[in-house]
Scaffold this active site. Structure first.
Site, PDB file in Angstrom:
ATOM      1  N   LYS A 177     -39.093 114.646  26.914  1.00 24.40           N
ATOM      2  CA  LYS A 177     -38.057 115.206  26.041  1.00 24.40           C
ATOM      3  C   LYS A 177     -37.245 114.075  25.404  1.00 24.40           C
ATOM      4  O   LYS A 177     -36.997 114.084  24.196  1.00 24.40           O
ATOM      5  CB  LYS A 177     -37.121 116.092  26.874  1.00 24.40           C
ATOM      6  CG  LYS A 177     -35.836 116.468  26.179  1.00 24.40           C
ATOM      7  CD  LYS A 177     -34.956 117.351  27.023  1.00 24.40           C
ATOM      8  CE  LYS A 177     -33.970 116.639  27.918  1.00 24.40           C
ATOM      9  NZ  LYS A 177     -32.866 115.948  27.218  1.00 24.40           N
ATOM     10  N   ASN A 178     -36.843 113.103  26.222  1.00 26.06           N
ATOM     11  CA  ASN A 178     -35.946 112.057  25.721  1.00 26.06           C
ATOM     12  C   ASN A 178     -36.639 111.046  24.819  1.00 26.06           C
ATOM     13  O   ASN A 178     -35.978 110.212  24.204  1.00 26.06           O
ATOM     14  CB  ASN A 178     -35.260 111.342  26.894  1.00 26.06           C
ATOM     15  CG  ASN A 178     -34.211 112.226  27.550  1.00 26.06           C
ATOM     16  OD1 ASN A 178     -33.925 113.322  27.072  1.00 26.06           O
ATOM     17  ND2 ASN A 178     -33.656 111.757  28.649  1.00 26.06           N
TER      18      ASN A 178
ATOM     19  N   CYS B  34     -19.624 117.503  27.779  1.00 23.76           N
ATOM     20  CA  CYS B  34     -20.584 118.454  28.316  1.00 23.76           C
ATOM     21  C   CYS B  34     -20.373 118.503  29.820  1.00 23.76           C
ATOM     22  O   CYS B  34     -19.513 117.809  30.352  1.00 23.76           O
ATOM     23  CB  CYS B  34     -22.014 118.077  27.955  1.00 23.76           C
ATOM     24  SG  CYS B  34     -22.599 116.635  28.814  1.00 23.76           S
TER      25      CYS B  34
ATOM     26  N   ARG C 239     -18.780 111.901  27.526  1.00 22.42           N
ATOM     27  CA  ARG C 239     -19.829 111.432  26.625  1.00 22.42           C
ATOM     28  C   ARG C 239     -19.375 111.151  25.191  1.00 22.42           C
ATOM     29  O   ARG C 239     -19.785 111.837  24.243  1.00 22.42           O
ATOM     30  CB  ARG C 239     -21.005 112.408  26.642  1.00 22.42           C
ATOM     31  CG  ARG C 239     -21.569 112.579  28.029  1.00 22.42           C
ATOM     32  CD  ARG C 239     -22.761 113.484  28.072  1.00 22.42           C
ATOM     33  NE  ARG C 239     -23.985 112.815  27.703  1.00 22.42           N
ATOM     34  CZ  ARG C 239     -25.181 113.346  27.839  1.00 22.42           C
ATOM     35  NH1 ARG C 239     -25.312 114.553  28.322  1.00 22.42           N
ATOM     36  NH2 ARG C 239     -26.249 112.697  27.475  1.00 22.42           N
TER      37      ARG C 239
ATOM     38  N   ASP D  98     -30.867 110.526  35.619  1.00 25.80           N
ATOM     39  CA  ASP D  98     -31.562 111.812  35.442  1.00 25.80           C
ATOM     40  C   ASP D  98     -32.416 112.202  36.656  1.00 25.80           C
ATOM     41  O   ASP D  98     -33.001 113.283  36.679  1.00 25.80           O
ATOM     42  CB  ASP D  98     -32.445 111.768  34.180  1.00 25.80           C
ATOM     43  CG  ASP D  98     -31.615 111.843  32.904  1.00 25.80           C
ATOM     44  OD1 ASP D  98     -30.392 112.053  32.987  1.00 25.80           O
ATOM     45  OD2 ASP D  98     -32.208 111.700  31.803  1.00 25.80           O
TER      46      ASP D  98
ATOM     47  N   ARG E 267     -34.452 123.892  28.757  1.00 23.64           N
ATOM     48  CA  ARG E 267     -34.120 122.849  27.766  1.00 23.64           C
ATOM     49  C   ARG E 267     -35.039 121.651  27.919  1.00 23.64           C
ATOM     50  O   ARG E 267     -35.346 120.981  26.932  1.00 23.64           O
ATOM     51  CB  ARG E 267     -32.668 122.375  27.973  1.00 23.64           C
ATOM     52  CG  ARG E 267     -31.618 123.340  27.477  1.00 23.64           C
ATOM     53  CD  ARG E 267     -30.264 122.685  27.536  1.00 23.64           C
ATOM     54  NE  ARG E 267     -30.379 121.298  27.104  1.00 23.64           N
ATOM     55  CZ  ARG E 267     -29.652 120.291  27.580  1.00 23.64           C
ATOM     56  NH1 ARG E 267     -28.742 120.502  28.487  1.00 23.64           N
ATOM     57  NH2 ARG E 267     -29.828 119.064  27.124  1.00 23.64           N
TER      58      ARG E 267
HETATM   59  C1  UD1 Z   1     -29.571 109.627  27.303  1.00 23.68           C
HETATM   60  C2  UD1 Z   1     -30.489 110.720  27.812  1.00 23.68           C
HETATM   61  C3  UD1 Z   1     -29.919 111.342  29.078  1.00 23.68           C
HETATM   62  C4  UD1 Z   1     -29.650 110.253  30.115  1.00 23.68           C
HETATM   63  C5  UD1 Z   1     -28.791 109.135  29.531  1.00 23.68           C
HETATM   64  C6  UD1 Z   1     -28.602 107.966  30.469  1.00 23.68           C
HETATM   65  C7  UD1 Z   1     -31.505 111.570  25.776  1.00 23.68           C
HETATM   66  C8  UD1 Z   1     -31.628 112.667  24.799  1.00 23.68           C
HETATM   67  N1  UD1 Z   1     -30.617 111.732  26.769  1.00 23.68           N
HETATM   68  O1  UD1 Z   1     -28.320 110.225  26.977  1.00 23.68           O
HETATM   69  O2  UD1 Z   1     -30.870 112.278  29.584  1.00 23.68           O
HETATM   70  O3  UD1 Z   1     -28.978 110.824  31.212  1.00 23.68           O
HETATM   71  O4  UD1 Z   1     -29.413 108.628  28.319  1.00 23.68           O
HETATM   72  O5  UD1 Z   1     -29.842 107.442  30.840  1.00 23.68           O
HETATM   73  O6  UD1 Z   1     -32.206 110.575  25.702  1.00 23.68           O
HETATM   74  N2  UD1 Z   1     -21.167 106.204  26.281  1.00 23.68           N
HETATM   75  C9  UD1 Z   1     -19.967 105.848  25.721  1.00 23.68           C
HETATM   76  N3  UD1 Z   1     -19.895 105.716  24.364  1.00 23.68           N
HETATM   77  C10 UD1 Z   1     -20.973 105.898  23.550  1.00 23.68           C
HETATM   78  C11 UD1 Z   1     -22.206 106.249  24.142  1.00 23.68           C
HETATM   79  C12 UD1 Z   1     -22.275 106.398  25.506  1.00 23.68           C
HETATM   80  O7  UD1 Z   1     -18.971 105.681  26.425  1.00 23.68           O
HETATM   81  O8  UD1 Z   1     -20.854 105.755  22.327  1.00 23.68           O
HETATM   82  C13 UD1 Z   1     -21.258 106.391  27.752  1.00 23.68           C
HETATM   83  C14 UD1 Z   1     -21.592 107.845  28.107  1.00 23.68           C
HETATM   84  O9  UD1 Z   1     -20.428 108.644  28.155  1.00 23.68           O
HETATM   85  C15 UD1 Z   1     -22.239 107.692  29.451  1.00 23.68           C
HETATM   86  C16 UD1 Z   1     -22.986 106.357  29.320  1.00 23.68           C
HETATM   87  O10 UD1 Z   1     -22.370 105.668  28.244  1.00 23.68           O
HETATM   88  O11 UD1 Z   1     -21.277 107.598  30.457  1.00 23.68           O
HETATM   89  C17 UD1 Z   1     -24.476 106.509  29.081  1.00 23.68           C
HETATM   90  O12 UD1 Z   1     -24.678 107.233  27.898  1.00 23.68           O
HETATM   91  P1  UD1 Z   1     -25.972 107.052  26.961  1.00 23.68           P
HETATM   92  O13 UD1 Z   1     -26.824 105.970  27.497  1.00 23.68           O
HETATM   93  O14 UD1 Z   1     -25.493 106.962  25.555  1.00 23.68           O
HETATM   94  O15 UD1 Z   1     -26.691 108.430  27.194  1.00 23.68           O
HETATM   95  P2  UD1 Z   1     -27.258 109.432  26.096  1.00 23.68           P
HETATM   96  O16 UD1 Z   1     -27.966 108.662  25.035  1.00 23.68           O
HETATM   97  O17 UD1 Z   1     -26.200 110.399  25.711  1.00 23.68           O
END
Ligand code: UD1
Length: 420
Positions: free
Chosen positions: A22-23, A116, A121, A308, A400
């Site tokens: 999915k990711n 969420c 996030r 995850d 999902r």
């Molecule tokens: C992706 C995955 C999700 C996985 C996560 C971490 C997808 C669709 N989803 O989510 O399944 O759990 O990686 O491996 O690929 N953060 C900030 N600011 C930002 C972006 C992120 O503070 O602009 C923080 C987030 O709140 C979180 C951490 O960084 O605490 C990791 O987030 P991120 O790596 O961005 O995860 P996603 O891309 O949302």
């Protein structure tokens, strides 16, 4: 609303093939917005999150043809550069359209995803780095309004290796003026897969899988194209879920369709706990390993232990000999499964972002409720080993991100029924 009835405990046996990740699939589908020529994909998993991003792309004018698990996306007539709140709120990964829209059309209006169940996030890392590339960004009425003449290639250094931010920036860089370097980039296998997809279309991307990614930008007149279809990588998180199920059921199963290196942190942890595993070319064989020993883990960006798989690991630890400790470093609220696991006899104490798990000999069936995607998987794993029939509600969370989960478990001999 569908629910699952799971009867345990029972042995598993046989082979299960995981679906495409999915990711990996979601950013690749968003990436289809970059190209005027058709994007052909195979083995696209039938998941609700995939349906959501397709709806979003269609609302922008992308023509999507689906033939079984193959898909063709035609982005030659994109006319709407808005990602509406109604779609973004159901799936945060919708924010991945921001980079491609800005790169190709110089404009995008994307709803802020909001929090969420597992944490706040924010998307600040996406936005500050797009600004460094020359985008003008404003937040108005819950929407990100982004504009640019043409993005500028530059050296970026992420304050945290965010997966989504790395993906958005990689795609934004495709039509930037000059080279873009992303330092402290996320190193997840799904990043490597997005890079491979871009390379498949002729984009120059180097270093994906390391902390430094280099993308060479060109102008939008460049006709990127691919003749062959692209296949996203196998789902390492789904694979981990089945491997843990095999160990919890003390069984011999083969989980294939994914590359074992993508799951090394999980496999090594399981082996330290006493699991007998054989790495195969495209999967892992799980051997009956008896009762495993507790362990101490903390989640971390790749190549660390993936957040995850934290919930599924906790379900396993609940049945281990001795105590275990989990420290969740990525999402601040990712313990929603704990109260539900407790209802099945698990002994877990939470303190801040740490969980202490006292191993018990057996679990008992209970009605439980899913709260998020991976928490739901943990409940299914616990139910498969618990004595009696568990009633797992709100399984739309599972739909999902897990394709045909109950059919796959049934194929391994588990007693799992979906009730409409
Ligand atoms: C992706 C995955 C999700 C996985 C996560 C971490 C997808 C669709 N989803 O989510 O399944 O759990 O990686 O491996 O690929 N953060 C900030 N600011 C930002 C972006 C992120 O503070 O602009 C923080 C987030 O709140 C979180 C951490 O960084 O605490 C990791 O987030 P991120 O790596 O961005 O995860 P996603 O891309 O949302």
């Amino acid at each position: 609303m569908d629910k699952l009835l799971v009867t345990g405990p029972g042995r598993l046996n046989g082979t299960v093939t995981v679906s495409s990740a999915k990711n990996a699939t979601l950013p690749i589908l968003a990436g289809a917005l970059l190209f005027e020529t058709p994007v052909k994909l195979v083995d696209v998993p039938k998941l609700n999150d995939v349906a959501t991003i397709i709806k979003l792309l269609e609302s922008m004018g992308v023509k999507v043809e689906r033939d079984g698990k193959s898909m063709t996306l035609d982005s030659s007539n994109v006319h709407n550069l808005v990602a509406d709140y109604a779609l973004v709120k159901t799936m945060r990964a919708s924010v991945l359209v921001l980079g491609p829209l800005l790169a190709r059309f110089g404009k995008a209006k994307v709803s802020l995803p909001g929090g969420c169940a597992i944490g706040a996030r924010p998307v600040d890392i996406h936005l500050t780095n797009l600004e460094k590339m020359g985008a003008k960004i404003q937040i108005e009425q819950g929407y990100i309004l982004a504009e640019c003449e043409r993005l500028q290639g530059c050296e970026l250094s992420l304050s945290f290796p965010s997966v989504g931010a790395t993906e958005n920036l990689m795609m934004a860089a495709v039509y930037a003026d000059g080279e873009t370097i992303i330092e402290n980039a996320a190193r997840e296998p799904e990043i490597v897969d997005l890079a491979n997809f871009l390379i498949h279309f002729g984009v120059t991307v180097e270093g994906a899988g390391t902390s430094r990614i280099r993308i060479v930008g060109t102008n939008t007149q460049k006709k990127y194209a691919a003749t062959k279809a692209y296949r996203p990588i196998g789902d390492r998180i789904e694979a981990a879920t089945f491997i843990i199920a095999g160990l919890m059921a003390n069984s011999n199963i083969v989980v294939n369709g994914f590359e074992p290196w993508t799951l090394e942190a999980v496999l090594e942890t399981l082996e330290k706990m006493g699991a007998k595993l054989t790495r195969l070319e495209d999967g892992v064989e799980v051997h009956p390993s008896g009762r495993l020993k507790g362990a101490v883990i903390e989640t971390a960006p790749f190549p660390g232990f993936p957040t995850d798989v934290q919930a599924q690991m906790m379900a396993l630890m609940c049945l281990c000999e001795g105590n275990s400790i989990i420290t969740e470093q990525i999402f601040e609220n990712r313990y929603m499964h704990v109260p539900e696991l407790t209802r099945m006899g698990c002994k877990v104490t939470l303190k801040g972002n740490a969980a202490l798990i006292e191993g018990v000999e057996s679990l008992s069936a209970a009605p439980v409720m899913c709260t998020d995607l991976r928490a739901s998987a943990a409940l299914v794993l616990a139910a498969l080993t618990a004595h009696g029939q568990s009633d797992i509600q709100r399984i739309y969370h599972l739909d999902r991100g897990y394709e045909d989960l109950e059919a796959k478990f049934k194929g391994l001999g588990a007693k799992v029924e979906r009730v409409k």
